[in-house]
Enzyme design. Structure first.
Site, PDB file in Angstrom:
ATOM      1  CB  CYS A  64       8.516  -0.047  47.721  1.00  0.00           C
ATOM      2  SG  CYS A  64       9.513  -1.307  48.486  1.00  0.00           S
ATOM      3  CG  ASP A 115       6.474   1.127  43.001  1.00  0.00           C
ATOM      4  OD1 ASP A 115       6.958   0.400  43.888  1.00  0.00           O
ATOM      5  OD2 ASP A 115       7.125   1.545  42.024  1.00  0.00           O
ATOM      6  CB  CYS A 147       4.678   7.419  40.009  1.00  0.00           C
ATOM      7  SG  CYS A 147       5.574   6.107  39.192  1.00  0.00           S
ATOM      8  CB  CYS A 204       6.722   1.487  36.477  1.00  0.00           C
ATOM      9  SG  CYS A 204       6.994   2.880  37.581  1.00  0.00           S
TER      10      CYS A 204
END
Lengths: 324, 399
Positions: A35, A37, A62, A106
């Site tokens: 994925c 992350d 990221c 995130c």
């Protein structure tokens, strides 16, 4: 390059609480390599007071994933578990002075890691209904999977209806071509063809403008469009008292449970707040795709028995104040 | 802080000599080349000279085969749409899965309009299967469109050979050579390539100027109709300053071709070996034997590309990544996926692309900085512990 806030950059370049926590008694792992992350959140909880004494993280991802993890550990330190569980992904984003819409996932990942870590500390099973696809509407961060599922569950056939139900397309309207394509695909599945002209003559013509003006306020004003979906909802239904509403909602939940339990899962009603109905999916039924389809199916049934538009919200996405 | 620009496949610095060449065409030589007076004549002469400079770089037989456009994307669209319009009985296109979006997005759109598009796959090193290609060529094929060099991995496709195969089958051949022009020697008159796209800003000319090479005798339908500019093949008043600039840039690129393939290549190799000799769990993507001389695309396992770029940027180093997070999509680059990169590396690719301005000192600095950045990010990663991956101990139930 992303337009990150100074706070995001600060937490990325100087992450707080990074690394392993040797004496952690709660660990939450989420994400995957494929994925792009993944996050391990470690917490040390004082068993006497249920307070998070220390928190640390390890993150693969990221800049904003690392910054969100760092922010999360700062936010939850010193909080009791119950207080920490009320931290929403929006709060994580706000702590960082905002995240670009494409990067909101995130902050969602941070929240999920927290739930997983608390469950791990308490010795509970934790599972999640998280799912995401390619972002279609960048103004409101709505992905393809949600749009597809919503079109299917509610028999939608116009871009404006999609905007009503999901907010997608309510902002700059650059994604309308993309939404039309998804409509075309889903309509083809049920043997119909997408008619672009129909969307122009749809009843609520100013839906896009309304939603972009104030997405949340618009959501509460939304009524069922009088196109096909209206058939499923009795507009003339007598107004229900709160008690009657909740009873009917409970009936739908109870009806749904046996089939979920067959798949070793379950659903629980957490709260009803106006048109938002908060539920918690547990157990094995929370495998991504299935959970989302289950929810839209149950939402459809609720709209039928209540005769009004309601939104079913899994508790992982509930605002602060709604207890999980 | 000293900055190091290693993102020349994205765009290049306009050469100061190119700027000098174009400047008089704004306020002094501002005439419309179509005008029948001295203002127009002078510009007309300058455009003819620029056309010959590009002709020479490409090795085209005639200067009239050079059609100026606004960009590489316009050239690609013009080529493909022209082939479909000029041959309405042919309904198929052959291209590859790793093309630039300028070709891919157009092909996907054409599929919705009823055309059939064959996408050639690539192997782990980004190479095509020519036997598969041969089988697909038929009298149904309107056009083949294959990039000369891949913008991400730098892999070169055998377009001269593929154009020959298309010609044997009576099929029109287009190549998107945006990344290859100025880095790969070209002699179009001795090939069977019918159409070729190039973009000025990839070879030290400004943005907003491109070329479609159109072999004499190729059936053609213009994308833009209107005035008789570019012999009616691309209507619209000429962007004369940028055309003059591109002419100058083409002349300089021809002169620098040897340098690109010796010195730039040497620096690229030094950079790549310098990094790979210090960093474990990293490898170069693409075809090592057939690659642009300026490009090194390195996959770093167990870390994510955007983080690497942000840290590089802190040191003043500019590069790019095929990671999902740099583009706003959730998928890593289609090129990396097509090559079947292991999932441990697909999000961690960084592309370094050099130019003739890149210096040895800059490369030395990057070699010095990169290993530390990678170490720093791996230290943060849950998949990494004490100099080695720990994939088996970190495996969340929820993905």
């Amino acid at each position: 390059m992303w337009n990150y806030s100074e706070k995001v950059e600060e937490h990325f370049f100087n992450p707080r609480n990074a690394g392993e926590l040797a004496d952690a008694n709660g660990i939450g792992d989420v994400g995957s390599l494929s994925c792009g992350d993944a996050l391990r959140l470690m917490i040390r909880v004082d068993p006497q007071t249920d307070t998070i004494l220390e928190a640390s993280f390890q993150t693969f991802g990221c800049g904003s994933a690392i910054a969100s993890s760092s922010a999360l550990t700062e936010i939850i330190k010193g909080k009791t578990l119950d207080e920490a569980l009320q931290v929403s992904n929006q709060e994580i984003a706000d702590f960082l002075d905002g995240l670009p819409p494409e990067k909101m996932h995130c902050s969602v990942m941070g929240r999920e890691a927290l739930q997983a870590a608390v469950a791990n500390y308490r010795g509970e099973e934790w599972s999640d209904d998280h799912e995401e696809g390619a972002l279609v509407c960048k103004c409101f961060a709505v992905d393809e999977v949600l749009i597809e599922d919503t079109i299917r569950a509610n028999n939608l056939s116009t871009v404006e209806q999609v905007t009503h139900y999901t907010k997608a397309g309510g902002g700059c309207s650059a994604c309308h071509e993309g939404i039309e394509e998804i409509l075309g695909k889903v309509l083809a599945e049920r043997g119909e063809s997408f008619n672009a002209d129909a969307s122009h003559s749809a009843p609520a013509a100013s839906a896009a403008a309304r939603v972009s003006a104030d997405a949340e306020a618009a959501l509460s004003r939304i009524e069922m469009p009088s196109a096909q979906p209206a058939a499923a909802v009795n507009e003339q239904a007598p107004k229900l008292t709160n008690l009657q509403r909740i009873r009917r909602i409970e009936e739908v939940i109870e009806r749904a449970r046996p089939s979920l339990q067959q798949d070793r899962g379950d659903i629980e009603l957490i709260d009803v707040d106006g048109r938002k109905i908060y539920v918690k999916l547990t157990g094995a039924c929370s495998g991504c795709q299935v959970a989302s389809l289950t929810l839209t199916g149950i939402q459809q049934q609720m709209m039928e028995v209540l005769g009004e538009f309601v939104q079913l919200v899994p508790v992982s996405k509930a605002p602060a104040g709604v207890e999980a | 802080m000293e900055t190091i620009y290693l993102d020349n496949n994205a765009t290049t610095r306009v050469d100061p000599a190119v700027v000098d060449a174009m400047l008089p065409y704004f306020s002094e030589q501002f005439g419309n080349p179509s005008s029948l007076h001295q203002y127009g004549n002078r510009v007309g002469q300058a455009l003819k000279h620029a056309r010959q400079q590009v002709q020479s770089l490409l090795g085209a037989q005639y200067d009239s085969e050079i059609v100026f456009t606004s960009c590489g994307t316009e050239s690609d669209s013009t080529a493909i749409l022209s082939a479909l319009k000029a041959q309405p009985e042919r309904k198929e296109i052959i291209t590859t899965v790793v093309e630039h979006p300028a070709v891919l997005a157009l092909c996907e759109h054409l599929e919705k309009e009823g055309y059939r598009v064959h996408y050639l796959k690539v192997d782990g090193k980004g190479r095509l299967d020519l036997a598969e290609y041969q089988k697909l060529l038929s009298d149904q094929t309107a056009i083949v469109s294959i990039m000369w060099a891949n913008n991400e991995s730098g892999t070169l496709f055998p377009v001269v050979e593929m154009a020959e195969m298309a010609w044997q089958a009576g099929v029109m051949f287009h190549t998107d050579a945006v990344q290859a022009v100025g880095k790969v020697p070209m002699d179009l008159k001795n090939t069977k390539i019918d159409l070729l796209s190039l973009s000025g800003h990839k070879l030290h000319a400004p943005k907003g100027i491109g070329v479609l090479y159109l072999r004499r005798g190729t059936r053609f339908r213009p994308l833009l109709r209107g005035g008789h500019q570019e012999r009616g093949r691309r209507a619209g008043t000429e962007n004369s300053a940028s055309i003059v600039a591109l002419g100058k840039a083409a002349e300089m690129a021809a002169e620098a071709l040897d340098y690109e393939n010796t010195e730039v290549k040497r620096l690229r190799d030094k950079l790549e070996q310098g990094i790979l000799s210090q960093v474990d769990y990293a490898f170069a993507t693409g075809d090592p034997d057939n690659r642009l001389p300026n490009t090194s695309d390195i996959a770093f396992e167990y870390i994510e590309g955007e983080s690497i770029l942000l840290l590089l940027n802190k040191y003043g180093i500019a590069a790019s990544s095929g990671s999902a997070c740099t583009s706003g999509s959730l998928e890593p680059s289609h090129v990396m996926r097509a090559m079947g990169l292991p999932y441990t590396a697909a999000h961690g690719t960084v592309r370094f692309s050099l130019s003739r301005y890149t210096t040895e000192a800059e490369i030395d600095r990057v070699i010095e900085v990169v290993p530390d950045i990678i170490r720093q990010l791996r230290k943060l990663s849950p998949y990494w512990k004490d100099e080695a991956p720990v994939e088996e101990t970190f495996d969340p139930a929820y993905a």
